[in-house]
Design an enzyme around this catalytic site. Structure first.
Site, PDB file in Angstrom:
ATOM      1  N   GLU A   1       0.807  -1.226   0.000  1.00  0.00           N
ATOM      2  CA  GLU A   1       0.000   0.000   0.000  1.00  0.00           C
ATOM      3  C   GLU A   1       0.837   1.272   0.000  1.00  0.00           C
ATOM      4  OE1 GLU A   1      -0.600  -2.639   1.896  1.00  0.00           O
ATOM      5  OE2 GLU A   1      -2.710  -3.181   1.779  1.00  0.00           O
TER       6      GLU A   1
ATOM      7  N   PHE B   1     -11.117  -7.450  13.739  1.00  0.00           N
ATOM      8  CA  PHE B   1     -10.058  -7.885  12.830  1.00  0.00           C
ATOM      9  C   PHE B   1      -9.751  -6.781  11.814  1.00  0.00           C
ATOM     10  CE2 PHE B   1      -8.829 -10.058   8.814  1.00  0.00           C
ATOM     11  CZ  PHE B   1      -7.572 -10.449   9.235  1.00  0.00           C
ATOM     12  N   GLN B   2      -8.493  -6.483  11.643  1.00  0.00           N
ATOM     13  CA  GLN B   2      -8.006  -5.434  10.741  1.00  0.00           C
ATOM     14  C   GLN B   2      -8.636  -4.077  11.039  1.00  0.00           C
ATOM     15  OE1 GLN B   2      -8.079  -6.931   6.619  1.00  0.00           O
ATOM     16  NE2 GLN B   2      -6.010  -7.692   6.989  1.00  0.00           N
TER      17      GLN B   2
ATOM     18  N   LYS C   1     -17.439  -0.882   6.134  1.00  0.00           N
ATOM     19  CA  LYS C   1     -17.879  -1.850   5.134  1.00  0.00           C
ATOM     20  C   LYS C   1     -19.403  -1.828   4.970  1.00  0.00           C
ATOM     21  CE  LYS C   1     -16.853  -6.551   3.657  1.00  0.00           C
ATOM     22  NZ  LYS C   1     -16.304  -7.857   4.061  1.00  0.00           N
TER      23      LYS C   1
ATOM     24  N   MET D   1      24.280   8.794   2.355  1.00  0.00           N
ATOM     25  CA  MET D   1      24.098  10.048   3.088  1.00  0.00           C
ATOM     26  C   MET D   1      24.299   9.821   4.587  1.00  0.00           C
ATOM     27  SD  MET D   1      23.729  13.185   2.458  1.00  0.00           S
ATOM     28  CE  MET D   1      22.814  13.785   1.050  1.00  0.00           C
TER      29      MET D   1
END
Lengths: 172, 602
Positions: free
Chosen positions: B74, B136-137, B186, B500
């Site tokens: 993502e 969940f999630q 949802k 760097m």
């Protein structure tokens, strides 16, 4: 060796008019934490009949440049309509409500009631050994009253935080 | 579902639009979302499916107006949307699931916030009834994204969706652009609500100021006309404002004769072949740009924000100059550097106002000022020593520029030495060609950004200039380019270090190279081949031009593993806590340590 330096700070009272939508208080409070600003007090309530708009009064302190940034950062939030720095815009009224519980017997109890009268604090609850006083005023008046009550059996203090408004006929 | 929504199949209902009864159909939240995106003219959605966005993915199935680009992580979706947005001037759209989908995208969202890139990010959320139950999630996406989005929403009723999407696009693309996140539970995606093709009814509450006040404009013109040593300091705001701002900037420069420098984000607004171009300023800017800022009597800051990478030590920053600051965001004014004349407004509009008032005025004779600038130019601050044994990374960029410049390429970068070398040695002539993570400094930005840019500009040559460490941060996106047959090129300056970090350890921690060595690097050529790309290794200077040419000529995606000098450092450099006048150039002694005050600065 390095040490953390501190700048001179000022106290400012800001009023913020916002859309009364979910999460707006968290957005504002979170903005202060995220950018390292201070909140001394914060009050919020909706002020329109249809509950669409809330007015938040924030008391903050910080160096002048930071106060200016707080103003600008608040204005940057989409649900914020207006930010007024009362401290900058001239004379203003600030009021706070406090509930102060004092317990004691005999002379101290009488003295507490007498001083409450001087401060125009109203007893809103009483038992044979205690009072709850309701007091409205500028923050320093409440500070003073609380300091005196400490000697006379102070049990508990609850304060609302400041609500402020510009003096005169104009809307801020 | 209770009484809140009616979850019925396609159902035509009567409803009221501005006192008129019209017939319209009911649609699911997911469907309303997709229709609303199509209405905004969205061509691409960069995303990754998951449980909490399945209804939206179903609504996208077979959708011909919107093309979904399936990334591999993502973070890649958000950066690809940024690359698309930055290279096309249109908003980028991201679609990810709840919980890890949203948190993975957060880096790209924060990146877009700091670089003012317009994104609309759609995240799935657990059903309304489960919010707050550690489902969940589940993640508090609105809470997590609060301070790295310009605005965010949790939509609790599909009837609000059309208006929310409409406002989200307005907020993302107007004023100071930025990411806007819409979190959709949802059940809200599944539930039905009335849909009408008419523009959604909503309050107009966002109206950023775009015009400068006329007295400010007049004062600005007077200050510019009176300056003996003026400088235009331009930033990403000029690019964000659109091509008109670039044209107006060039016109103002022509009329005033003022030399121009730019921040990292503003490269391309002013052509690098103009004799009054000073190059980039700041920590790795040119000597002439930084000296000119320091010695100027007037700085006209156009769409830049006096970032710490630009100013160096604040109390020594341009001590004798007056400052005009043009910015659309009021909170950028006086944030770090106090200015004499702030003008709040859109760069293009304010520049146009200034040009109108300027009219036929004659500019001051700036010969003396330009003579001084020429003496600073003579320091040739971008020069670097030749090396017979290894390819100097600066040389590799110079050759890449020479061999590709006729194709007007789009360059993206990762973050680190290679990014600064690209900014210094690649030259830009027009806006929207330079995609880099300036504010957040996100390693892993370049490859997905190049993918987004290639989709938005299918005929352009798009090259991600990368380092060996950065490229590994979103290396999985190689698969995305393969899937969509995108001919992006990755040009890795491979020095086997986080260069760097190593450079800073050399400068400030007596060369104690704590964890900055890139051990166990993959074979990038084989890796390219494993993903169906072409891999090219350039190991010697004699192979450099041929390798670059082979990369350009190959019609598909290519990784070039360009093995460069392992210990080259990026100069010039203003060390942490130093002033513009204290630049380190190549050949100066730099190894050592620093006091705690300097170390504590970012």
């Amino acid at each position: 060796m390095m040490h953390i330096k501190h700048e001179a700070e000022e106290r400012h009272v800001l009023t913020v008019t916002v859309d009364n939508e979910a999460g707006i208080l968290a957005k504002i409070a979170g903005l202060f934490t995220a950018r390292g600003y201070n909140i001394d007090s914060l009050t919020v309530a909706d002020i329109t009949e249809n509950h669409a708009v809330s007015r938040i009064t924030i008391v903050t302190h910080g160096p002048p440049s930071q106060i200016d940034q707080i103003h600008a950062q608040l204005e940057r939030l989409v649900p914020v309509h207006k930010v007024v720095d009362l401290t900058e815009s001239g004379p203003f009224v600030q009021r706070e409500l406090a509930l102060i519980k004092v317990a004691g017997m005999g002379e101290k109890r009488v003295e507490a009631l007498r001083i409450a009268d001087v401060f125009r604090a109203k007893p809103v609850d009483t038992s044979t050994s205690s009072f709850i006083f309701e007091l409205t005023g500028a923050p320093d008046k409440i500070d003073t009253f609380v300091a005196i009550m400490r000697e006379l059996g102070l049990v508990e203090v609850g304060r609302t935080g400041v609500v402020g408004m510009i003096r005169g006929a104009e809307e801020a | 579902m209770g009484a809140r929504f009616r979850m019925l199949p396609d159902w035509r209902v009567w409803h009221r639009v501005e006192k008129e009864w019209v017939v319209s159909e009911e649609r699911s939240g997911a469907n309303i979302l997709v229709e609303s995106l199509a209405k905004q003219g969205v061509e691409f959605v960069f995303g990754y499916p998951g449980g909490a966005v399945l209804p939206i993915y179903d609504a996208l199935f077979g959708e011909e107006r919107i093309r979904h680009i399936l990334v591999r992580h993502e973070a890649g979706a958000a950066h690809a949307a940024e690359g698309y947005a930055r290279s096309t001037g249109k908003p980028g759209v991201v679609l990810v699931t709840s919980g890890p989908g949203a948190t993975n995208a957060m880096t790209g969202i924060a990146d877009a916030f700091l670089d003012s890139i317009p994104l609309v990010v759609i995240t799935g959320q657990v059903p309304t009834a489960l919010i707050g139950s550690d489902a969940f999630q589940e993640a508090d996406t609105v809470g997590i994204s609060r301070h790295c989005t310009k605005h965010n929403y949790l939509v609790k009723d599909p009837a609000d969706l059309a208006a929310v999407v409409d406002e989200a696009f307005q907020i993302a693309t107007t004023g100071r652009p930025g990411p806007v996140l819409i979190d959709i539970p949802k059940d809200v995606q599944i539930a039905m609500a009335a849909w009408s093709d008419a523009p959604p009814q909503r309050r107009q509450r966002y109206a950023p100021r775009t015009q400068g006040a006329s007295e400010e404009i007049e004062q600005a013109v007077e200050m510019i006309a009176g300056a003996r040593a003026p400088i235009l300091y331009t930033g990403g705001g000029v690019i964000n404002s659109g091509p008109r701002a670039t044209a107006l900037l060039r016109e103002l420069q022509k009329k005033t004769g003022a030399p121009v420098t730019s921040t990292l984000m503003g490269l391309g607004a002013f052509p690098a072949d103009n004799p009054d171009w000073l190059g980039m300023l700041g920590m790795h800017g040119t000597y002439e740009a930084n000296m000119a800022m320091n010695q100027s009597d007037l700085i006209v800051c156009v769409g830049a924000r006096f970032d710490d990478r630009v100013t160096g030590r604040l109390d020594a920053f341009a001590p004798n100059s007056r400052k005009i600051h043009i910015d659309i965001d009021r909170s950028s004014i006086n944030k770090t550097v106090p200015v004499d004349l702030p003008i709040i407004g859109d760069c293009a509009q304010v520049l146009e106002q200034i040009l109108d008032v300027w009219g036929d005025r004659k500019a001051q004779d700036l010969t003396g000022w330009k003579g001084r600038i020429d003496t600073w130019r003579e320091r040739k601050s971008l020069s670097f020593p030749a090396n017979a044994d290894a390819i100097m990374p600066q040389l590799a960029i110079e050759r890449l520029f020479e061999l590709t410049k006729d194709k007007d390429p789009i360059i993206s970068t990762e973050v680190g030495q290679h990014q600064m070398w690209a900014a210094q040695h690649f030259h830009f002539f027009s806006p929207n060609k330079w995609l880099t993570s300036g504010g957040l400094g996100t390693m892993g930005y370049g490859l997905p950004a190049a993918i987004g840019a290639q989709l938005g500009n299918p005929d352009s040559l798009v090259i991600d200039v990368a380092g060996d460490a950065s490229i590994q941060m979103n290396i999985q996106e190689l698969g995305t380019a393969t899937q969509y047959r995108l001919p992006v090129k990755i040009f890795i300056l491979n020095n086997e270090w986080m260069g760097m970090v190593r450079q800073w350890q050399e400068l400030t921690y007596e060369s104690r190279y704590s964890n900055s060595y890139s051990d166990s690097l993959p074979d990038f050529v084989k890796l390219a081949e494993a993903y169906g790309w072409k891999g090219i290794r350039i190991a010697k200077e004699s192979e450099l031009d041929a390798g670059i040419q082979a990369m350009i000529d190959y019609p598909g995606p290519v990784i070039v593993d360009c093995c460069v000098h392992n210990e080259a450092n990026c100069f010039p450099m203003i060390p942490s806590g130093a002033a513009h006048t204290e630049m380190i150039l190549y050949g100066d002694t730099v190894a050592g340590t620093m006091d705690d005050e300097a170390k504590a600065l970012v």
